[in-house]
Design an enzyme around this catalytic site. Structure first.
Site, PDB file in Angstrom:
ATOM      1  N   LEU A 136       7.781  -8.378 -27.900  1.00  0.00           N
ATOM      2  CA  LEU A 136       9.062  -7.715 -28.114  1.00  0.00           C
ATOM      3  C   LEU A 136      10.157  -8.246 -27.194  1.00  0.00           C
ATOM      4  O   LEU A 136      11.242  -7.674 -27.108  1.00  0.00           O
ATOM      5  CB  LEU A 136       8.888  -6.203 -27.986  1.00  0.00           C
ATOM      6  CG  LEU A 136       7.839  -5.648 -28.967  1.00  0.00           C
ATOM      7  CD1 LEU A 136       7.620  -4.169 -28.737  1.00  0.00           C
ATOM      8  CD2 LEU A 136       8.219  -5.911 -30.414  1.00  0.00           C
ATOM      9  N   CYS A 137       9.904  -9.336 -26.500  1.00  0.00           N
ATOM     10  CA  CYS A 137      10.931  -9.990 -25.676  1.00  0.00           C
ATOM     11  C   CYS A 137      11.887 -10.800 -26.552  1.00  0.00           C
ATOM     12  O   CYS A 137      11.458 -11.429 -27.517  1.00  0.00           O
ATOM     13  CB  CYS A 137      10.280 -10.925 -24.653  1.00  0.00           C
ATOM     14  SG  CYS A 137       9.716 -10.087 -23.161  1.00  0.00           S
ATOM     15  N   HIS A 138      13.150 -10.783 -26.190  1.00  0.00           N
ATOM     16  CA  HIS A 138      14.154 -11.581 -26.893  1.00  0.00           C
ATOM     17  C   HIS A 138      14.099 -13.033 -26.426  1.00  0.00           C
ATOM     18  O   HIS A 138      13.875 -13.281 -25.247  1.00  0.00           O
ATOM     19  CB  HIS A 138      15.558 -11.040 -26.585  1.00  0.00           C
ATOM     20  CG  HIS A 138      15.770  -9.641 -27.062  1.00  0.00           C
ATOM     21  ND1 HIS A 138      15.393  -8.550 -26.321  1.00  0.00           N
ATOM     22  CD2 HIS A 138      16.307  -9.157 -28.207  1.00  0.00           C
ATOM     23  CE1 HIS A 138      15.690  -7.446 -26.997  1.00  0.00           C
ATOM     24  NE2 HIS A 138      16.239  -7.783 -28.135  1.00  0.00           N
ATOM     25  N   MET A 149      10.956  -9.911 -17.197  1.00  0.00           N
ATOM     26  CA  MET A 149       9.701 -10.330 -17.842  1.00  0.00           C
ATOM     27  C   MET A 149       9.480 -11.838 -17.665  1.00  0.00           C
ATOM     28  O   MET A 149       8.342 -12.289 -17.511  1.00  0.00           O
ATOM     29  CB  MET A 149       9.697  -9.981 -19.339  1.00  0.00           C
ATOM     30  CG  MET A 149       9.594  -8.496 -19.644  1.00  0.00           C
ATOM     31  SD  MET A 149       8.340  -7.575 -18.697  1.00  0.00           S
ATOM     32  CE  MET A 149       6.839  -8.478 -19.092  1.00  0.00           C
ATOM     33  N   GLU A 150      10.572 -12.589 -17.670  1.00  0.00           N
ATOM     34  CA  GLU A 150      10.459 -14.037 -17.460  1.00  0.00           C
ATOM     35  C   GLU A 150       9.968 -14.325 -16.039  1.00  0.00           C
ATOM     36  O   GLU A 150       9.118 -15.210 -15.834  1.00  0.00           O
ATOM     37  CB  GLU A 150      11.834 -14.690 -17.708  1.00  0.00           C
ATOM     38  CG  GLU A 150      12.204 -14.843 -19.168  1.00  0.00           C
ATOM     39  CD  GLU A 150      12.515 -13.529 -19.900  1.00  0.00           C
ATOM     40  OE1 GLU A 150      12.768 -12.500 -19.223  1.00  0.00           O
ATOM     41  OE2 GLU A 150      12.507 -13.526 -21.145  1.00  0.00           O
ATOM     42  N   ASP A 195      -7.202 -21.913 -12.112  1.00  0.00           N
ATOM     43  CA  ASP A 195      -7.869 -22.973 -12.876  1.00  0.00           C
ATOM     44  C   ASP A 195      -8.247 -24.151 -11.981  1.00  0.00           C
ATOM     45  O   ASP A 195      -9.350 -24.693 -12.076  1.00  0.00           O
ATOM     46  CB  ASP A 195      -6.935 -23.443 -13.999  1.00  0.00           C
ATOM     47  CG  ASP A 195      -7.557 -24.529 -14.852  1.00  0.00           C
ATOM     48  OD1 ASP A 195      -8.733 -24.384 -15.227  1.00  0.00           O
ATOM     49  OD2 ASP A 195      -6.863 -25.505 -15.167  1.00  0.00           O
TER      50      ASP A 195
END
Lengths: 159, 159, 159, 159, 159, 159
Positions: free
Chosen positions: C76-78, C114-115, C129
């Protein structure tokens, strides 16, 4: 001491240039590249082109799509909403090569030369892919920026 | 009449070669390319390299990531589960250029030369991006396949 | 009744918030996270860092690339045209952990926390990793937003 | 001297481990993580869950999709054809947190713990995104591998 | 109680079917779809086709590329290494429509009908995009699976 | 002579329309589509919906994600920063079908009908994927644009 490489900060770390406060202006860049290929491969493409062949169409679409994906390929490129991408092919039979030119446009905060270069490179790679059974010795050459317009540094051209 | 271009069918349409029944064998391809740049740009990269700079590391990662995305960039390439990708850079100060070599491996049904070429190309484009503020006149040259091993057509080398 | 979760509508369905009419302002967000690792893994990274190792450079590039892909990862992120992404690593030997901080900037219609969080998370996963052969018991911890600037809700900080 | 970090070669450069000759075996990995959130955010999710809310469904889909994209996010991960991905959420009201567990399976040449960790991380980030208007102070914690089966190193578990 | 929807588990949650232990067999699927368009739009495409126009070539490439991206678009699809994708267009002037057919092949553990359907859908959407200035009232219809071969359930055909 | 197909130039080549100088306006588009399915498949979905099933939630997320990826799927679409995407499902038991509607919004330079159509198509494909074990004969039908607002050509509606 500032670093001459704008994408590397003073600590030598990879660095995405901050363009937040740059002005939105119209920006254009053009680039070019060449693929050198055997006479047999050149003939195969030329025959396709005279018929309804998809060779150049496929490479053109690949180049356009790649321009739009530049920021996913080149780590420090900004995501851009390109307003125009065009790719052109000239079959240069005398020099046994195909001349690829690309043009990208944007109304935005940063230049689009990387997008134009990426379009040329992927169009050339796509031609390579389609002709490699005929000629595995092809060579992609001379990928460079031709012109750049818009932005703080003003207009610019290689010639 | 069959078409000499394997990626174009008899109607001249783009065509993904059918590899369903090909044998799974170990396949390796190597490719190379060059970026020619000004002394100032070369110095900037060399100084980074002597320090802990991220320039070559960034280009290496970009090339590795691009190899894995080849089938999304080149329309008629098959998706492949690459088992190894490596990129190497040699600073060739005498010729004012950087020599990029790549190697891809796969246990699979089709060759990996397009993956090796894509790795070289995107590594070169990433170097271009990071140095373009110092030298906008750089040129990417000589991208070609060096060797190919495995598969029905046997081993192959440019030299 | 309105739903306290802005991303879920009154019917309980997933919902992308409408930002069409929001003002374009400068927005910044910072986030942090930690990876706890064994002394052996920490030593391996530290030795790389003192040499010209690519460990932190690789994780930095991965975090920057992930920030640009946030809208493809978080449903739901733009999609946003980030104008700056930065990642920093501090080796905190006393607590046997690496402290990751990220910063994202945008001139746009919605916040970029969010980014910043995605950048931290993927940088941490990349460190995991690269070190997992030395220490499979690592733990990623404390991923949160530190500060947020710009937009209607004004500036905000965790402390 | 060999490098203890398998993803860094003897020159300190990022290195994709060569798995070409490894055996294809069934491999499974599980991972876990937590998101700590306010009572108000927890209540909002719980109410959704009792109704037909999409909150957990959205985070589950995001995690599954992210697992499939791991090799595009983590630079030195191999592309893998995952045969199964599952995500589970337990609302742990006593500790005011949600417990996320993930499981990935593959018949292939390399382990899938990075895929399981990526699934957990992106599921957590998606929950963060949907709840951030209610609680901007959430924290993602304790992301780690729980178990690993298959492959040369045999079975493995944290406990 | 088992759920008749294989992609939803007993708790009603989205579920990627476990194909780890399924046999690798040759699998093929074909699908079809139609785009209905005005006489003016049909004429424009036909004229392109008689010349060297790129309309159908562009839609073909888009469909092939989309088939390869199916697992990124359809959340519960497994990533697959397609060995062949083909798209065909028949201009059905009598019914004022274009008939799109697709074929996908794989030597793998799961069927490829979703890939064939995705190829048809995206080829149709691409035709829509290129013709929408001439005819905004186009309609995409009749997207369905035609045949399926290979795998445990045996061969299957709509007719 | 100009070409009636805006995406094909005078030479018949694929062409990304230049929107650099178009005004930024608020733009909205809605689209619809249907999936016809057997009574058994419809019952399975309906039972899920009455419980807490993820079927429609999964298809909704897939459609939203696809809208954001339109420019990567449709070669001549411009990359757009969508400000809103919504998907709705109506179970139309009388006609044994599900009615899918989508809405996309943007403050930008070009219309968003392709994004709305792509959202509908991928939502329908996702429903197909989840129900195909119950009913392999489903059919996706009637995908078209319903309304379009904003931009130079003014408002527009199918009815």
């Amino acid at each position: 001491m500032t670093n001459p490489l704008t994408h590397i900060n003073a600590q030598g770390e990879a660095n995405m240039v901050d363009v937040t406060e740059k002005a939105v202006t119209q920006r254009t860049a053009t680039a070019e590249g060449f693929i050198y290929l055997s006479q047999a491969a050149l003939d195969a493409i030329t025959n396709q082109t005279n018929a309804k062949g998809d060779v150049l169409a496929t490479a053109r679409i690949a180049g356009i799509q790649a321009a739009k994906q530049t920021s996913q390929l080149i780590p420090l490129c900004h995501p851009l909403a390109l307003s125009k991408v065009a790719i052109n092919f000239d079959i240069d039979a005398d020099n046994q090569r195909i001349h690829i030119t690309s043009m990208c446009k944007l109304a935005g905060k940063t230049g689009v030369e990387m997008e134009a270069l990426t379009a040329c490179s992927v169009a050339a790679l796509t031609l390579f892919d389609m002709c490699k059974a005929v000629d595995p010795l092809m060579r992609i050459d001379g990928i460079r920026v031709l012109t750049k317009q818009g932005g703080k540094s003003g207009d610019w051209s290689t010639s």
